[in-house]
Design an enzyme around this catalytic site. Structure first.
Site, PDB file in Angstrom:
ATOM      1  N   ASP A 125      53.586 -17.952  10.236  1.00  0.00           N
ATOM      2  CA  ASP A 125      54.228 -19.143   9.773  1.00  0.00           C
ATOM      3  C   ASP A 125      55.251 -18.713   8.457  1.00  0.00           C
ATOM      4  OD1 ASP A 125      53.045 -18.255   8.016  1.00  0.00           O
ATOM      5  OD2 ASP A 125      52.686 -20.316   6.805  1.00  0.00           O
TER       6      ASP A 125
ATOM      7  N   GLU B  85      47.625 -12.112  13.550  1.00  0.00           N
ATOM      8  CA  GLU B  85      49.407 -12.792  13.199  1.00  0.00           C
ATOM      9  C   GLU B  85      49.238 -11.298  12.629  1.00  0.00           C
ATOM     10  OE1 GLU B  85      48.605 -16.323  10.941  1.00  0.00           O
ATOM     11  OE2 GLU B  85      50.581 -16.376  10.549  1.00  0.00           O
TER      12      GLU B  85
ATOM     13  N   HIS C 159      51.351 -13.176  16.445  1.00  0.00           N
ATOM     14  CA  HIS C 159      51.696 -14.639  16.433  1.00  0.00           C
ATOM     15  C   HIS C 159      52.920 -14.624  15.153  1.00  0.00           C
ATOM     16  CE1 HIS C 159      51.017 -18.725  15.856  1.00  0.00           C
ATOM     17  NE2 HIS C 159      50.986 -17.882  14.493  1.00  0.00           N
TER      18      HIS C 159
ATOM     19  N   ASP D 279      46.452  -9.589  21.797  1.00  0.00           N
ATOM     20  CA  ASP D 279      47.048  -9.125  21.477  1.00  0.00           C
ATOM     21  C   ASP D 279      48.170 -10.608  22.616  1.00  0.00           C
ATOM     22  OD1 ASP D 279      49.894  -8.156  21.061  1.00  0.00           O
ATOM     23  OD2 ASP D 279      50.337  -6.687  22.453  1.00  0.00           O
TER      24      ASP D 279
HETATM   25  O1  9MR Z   1      44.760 -14.081   5.402  1.00  0.00           O
HETATM   26  C1  9MR Z   1      44.136 -15.555   5.285  1.00  0.00           C
HETATM   27  C2  9MR Z   1      42.550 -15.354   6.043  1.00  0.00           C
HETATM   28  O2  9MR Z   1      41.821 -14.728   4.938  1.00  0.00           O
HETATM   29  C3  9MR Z   1      41.638 -17.182   5.807  1.00  0.00           C
HETATM   30  O3  9MR Z   1      40.145 -16.859   6.716  1.00  0.00           O
HETATM   31  C4  9MR Z   1      42.640 -18.040   7.145  1.00  0.00           C
HETATM   32  C5  9MR Z   1      42.545 -19.189   7.418  1.00  0.00           C
HETATM   33  O4  9MR Z   1      42.633 -20.038   6.612  1.00  0.00           O
HETATM   34  O5  9MR Z   1      44.192 -18.055   6.538  1.00  0.00           O
HETATM   35  C6  9MR Z   1      44.196 -16.422   6.665  1.00  0.00           C
HETATM   36  O6  9MR Z   1      46.290 -16.831   5.905  1.00  0.00           O
HETATM   37  C7  9MR Z   1      46.704 -17.364   6.854  1.00  0.00           C
HETATM   38  C8  9MR Z   1      47.285 -18.213   6.219  1.00  0.00           C
HETATM   39  O7  9MR Z   1      46.104 -19.545   5.993  1.00  0.00           O
HETATM   40  C9  9MR Z   1      48.552 -19.000   6.656  1.00  0.00           C
HETATM   41  N1  9MR Z   1      49.545 -18.078   6.790  1.00  0.00           N
HETATM   42  C10 9MR Z   1      48.717 -17.199   7.390  1.00  0.00           C
HETATM   43  C11 9MR Z   1      47.982 -16.204   6.974  1.00  0.00           C
HETATM   44  C12 9MR Z   1      47.627 -15.190   7.583  1.00  0.00           C
HETATM   45  O8  9MR Z   1      47.059 -15.615   9.126  1.00  0.00           O
END
Ligand code: 9MR
Length: 727
Positions: free
Chosen positions: A316, A708, A643, A699
């Site tokens: 994102d 991601e 992602h 993947d």
């Molecule tokens: O790294 C984050 C993980 O620990 C959490 O469980 C998850 C859900 O809240 O979010 C991950 O972080 C994401 C973030 O919320 C938005 N940008 C992408 C991040 C990586 O997936």
């Protein structure tokens, strides 16, 4: 209800909330009593002005289909149901059907698909009414076409090695998937096919994290450098690997280059990053609504801030202070380690070493890269004349989720500052305090600015110790919520104390539960659990802690490393992760545990720690149940569809894949996205069953919960690869 193997709809019974379903911005949906309920707004003219649907539907040309559902409306209305292509112009549609709704009723329609696509859509167009109404729908089913083939990952040969290679002086272990109850013979061949070593495997029985029967092989005795080695056992031959002292040299640079390409607010130059050039993102030029004058979320502040720059967080394009904080810390620590550890080489991180525009400015490139984010973190601080002055805003991101792919300069969403939080404020205090000591030799003014900001943030956090980010503030960006901030207080106090030596910060450390408490969580440190990074700095960076306290800090690092090594010894795949720890970003959990083990090596020189780090890396480069290297560009079978809105190659071949050196989040037993669920859950049993932990990965660009990219994961990779390359 038993799922027909030809079912094309995911979560059509809404047993999993509204997972897998989208709606337009004005039509809120929720799962109520196992149905989907939509509060349809009035005042629209066309059916498509209010819409609910599901994407990525597989449709096969010439095959018959049956769409069925039950639905009701709070008053008589006519809606339109369509099965259509998933992209504009959304025609030709295999099914367009007007439906008169009232009390609950079941509907069934049949059609033959004229389309061949895996990106079809089923939509309910429920707009076109002057008055608001309530729509309930349940049991949505689309049956037809051939049964969805079960997803079978390509796991290659049953002999699993580090596909990148092994250091000549390092441990060399592999894992073989085999049902043999007895040891089996193995053989290492060089690239000419000549056997250079042989032996017998060690049966390890059933492996909990993979559900497999496995053996381990130890061929550490092979030390002759070379390329194209293979390991054979049980009639199978591994992917090729190298034995070389330089296997991690290029990755040391690539893992950091990722940050340049993730930069916001600057044009990415093709000369520096071939194939990744793009205009600057979010510098206030239309269609961008950010990031040069960003308003506060409605009702949370009457000012705007210039918060341009920094790195996009992940797939994102949000920017989050707590995740930016730990990532910045890890880059700064990578540099600081070269000043405190004998044998840690500063040259590969120095001025002119990385592919960034700040070449030749006399500052180590890694500090230039970290400063790109640190400057952004400083901009997130609330100005002195506003309420909550000195705190840091938790995050800035789009008001609504954007689609994939998306070049940041084309993002037309409104971007907002989310309320300041104690955790973000302490992340700013910690990283700015660390920056103050590390930038001082190169830029006194910047160092002074950092220290002032850090002190101000610390004072503000003390005045507002429980401003917690909301766990539900997760539309258009991640929540990054954290209801425990005593660890953030400890970390910030540690950095401020190391930099200034001042008594109040030492007092705060002594008053913290972490002064004597366990700073190293069993499942590793993370953006949410940061006491460990404060403890590591107290143990490794010169400071004025009394000798006994410093010795205690060092002993605690070693004790944690011993614990993580014990976990690794129990794993037939050799990494410090138990079967219960395959959470979102599990690869970073491993990396951060390896950083603790590596620090124990830096402190003691005990080879067990060095070997544990190197063996842990083997898992990430292919010695695992999926035979998957999780780092793009490294290994015979590597992740390359992570992602990301920037690296959309899987969706559009004209776009780049993730750059070499990007690490994927990794297996996540939560399977928290529709793609992972649809591919990996077994719907033929009730409740649907997930695979064993190591298999909870795909993947695919749509699987954000397993695949991601993220700055805090690449910072963990960069740190540990720098350590490994130094060995
Ligand atoms: O790294 C984050 C993980 O620990 C959490 O469980 C998850 C859900 O809240 O979010 C991950 O972080 C994401 C973030 O919320 C938005 N940008 C992408 C991040 C990586 O997936």
């Amino acid at each position: 209800m038993e799922q027909d193997p030809r079912e094309k709809i995911f979560n059509g019974c809404f047993n999993e909330g509204t997972d897998g379903w989208f709606s337009d911005d004005r039509t809120p949906v929720s799962a109520v009593d196992g149905k989907l309920r939509a509060d349809v707004p009035g005042g629209t003219t066309n059916p498509w002005e209010a819409i609910i649907g599901q994407n990525d539907i597989l449709l096969q040309q010439g095959r018959p289909y049956t769409l069925s559902f039950s639905a009701s409306a709070s008053r008589p209305v006519r809606v339109r149901v369509r099965v259509q292509p998933g992209e504009p112009p959304f025609d030709p549609a295999p099914l367009t059907q007007d439906v008169d709704l009232g009390p609950e009723q079941s509907y069934t329609f049949t059609f033959t698909s004229g389309l061949d696509t895996d990106r079809g859509q089923v939509v309910f167009q429920i707009g076109g009414n002057s008055e608001a109404w309530v729509f309930d729908v349940d049991d949505v089913s689309l049956i037809g076409g051939d049964p969805l083939p079960p997803y079978v990952p390509d796991t290659g040969p049953r002999v699993r090695v580090n596909q990148v290679g092994y250091l000549p002086s390092g441990p060399k272990r592999a894992t073989v998937v085999t049902d043999s109850p007895e040891p089996i013979p193995w053989q290492v061949n060089n690239s000419a096919g000549v056997a250079v070593a042989a032996g017998a495997s060690t049966p390890r029985g059933p492996d909990a994290s993979s559900g497999q029967q496995v053996h381990t092989v130890d061929f550490s005795a092979v030390t002759q450098p070379g390329t194209g080695y293979t390991l054979s056992a049980d009639g199978e031959t591994s992917y090729p690997f190298d034995i070389s002292a330089t296997i991690y040299d290029q990755l040391r640079s690539d893992a950091l280059h990722f940050f340049y390409i993730q930069r916001s607010g600057i044009a990415i130059e093709d000369a520096l990053a071939p194939g990744y050039a793009r205009p600057p993102g979010h510098l206030g030029a239309p269609p961008n609504h950010g990031d040069t004058s960003v308003p506060c979320q409605p009702g949370t502040g009457d000012y705007e801030l210039d918060v341009h720059g920094g790195w996009y967080d992940a797939g994102d394009q949000g920017k989050y202070v707590v995740n930016g904080g730990i990532a910045t810390h890890q880059l700064l620590s990578q540099h600081e380690r070269t000043q405190t550890v004998t044998g840690a080489n500063p040259d590969p991180l120095g001025d002119g070493s990385l592919r960034i525009p700040e070449h030749g400015n006399g500052v180590p490139d890694i500090l230039d890269e970290a400063r790109w984010e640190l400057e952004f973190l400083l901009r997130m601080q609330v100005p002195a004349d506003q309420p909550l002055a000195g705190m840091a805003h938790h995050k800035i991101h789009d008001e609504k989720w954007t689609g994939l792919p998306l070049s940041p300069d084309q993002d037309g969403e409104v971007r907002l500052l989310h309320p300041p939080s104690t955790a973000a404020t302490l992340n700013l205090a910690a990283t700015a305090a660390k920056g103050a000591r590390l930038y001082a030799p190169f830029d006194q003014d910047f160092a002074a600015r950092c220290l002032t900001a850090a002190r101000t943030a610390w004072t503000a956090a003390q005045a507002h110790p429980a401003n917690l980010a909301s766990p539900t503030d997760a539309t258009g960006g991640g929540a990054y919520d954290d209801d425990q901030v005593t660890d953030e207080f400890y970390w910030a106090a540690a950095e401020l104390f190391i930099t200034t030596g001042e008594q109040p910060y030492l007092d705060a450390l002594r008053a913290s539960p972490y002064w004597t408490g366990e700073a190293f969580p069993p499942d590793g440190f993370s953006w949410q659990q940061v006491a460990a990074v404060g403890r590591i700095d107290l143990a490794t960076v010169p400071n004025t802690l009394p000798d006994a306290d410093r010795a205690a800090a060092r002993a605690s690092v070693q004790a944690a490393a011993d614990q993580y090594l014990a976990t690794a010894r129990d794993q037939a795949y050799g990494m410090p992760l138990t079967q219960d720890e395959y959470e979102w970003g599990s690869n970073s959990v491993i990396l951060n545990k390896l950083a603790v083990i590596a620090t124990a090596f830096d402190l003691t020189g005990d080879q067990r720690y060095r070997d544990g780090v190197l063996e842990g890396l083997d898992y990430l480069f292919g010695r695992n149940a999926l035979n998957q290297s999780y780092v793009t560009g490294y290994g015979a079978h590597h992740s390359h569809n992570q992602h990301s809105r920037l690296y959309g190659h899987q969706l559009n071949p004209a776009l780049p894949a993730p750059p070499a050196g990007s690490i994927a989040g990794g297996p996540n037993t939560g399977l928290e996205d529709p793609k992972a669920k649809r591919l990996l859950l077994d719907y033929t049993v009730k409740p649907p069953k997930r695979p064993e932990p190591q298999f909870c990965y795909v993947d695919d660009i749509q699987s954000w919960s397993t695949n991601e990219v993220a700055i805090n994961w690449n910072s963990a990779l960069a740190w540990i690869i720098s350590f490994a390359a130094d060995q």
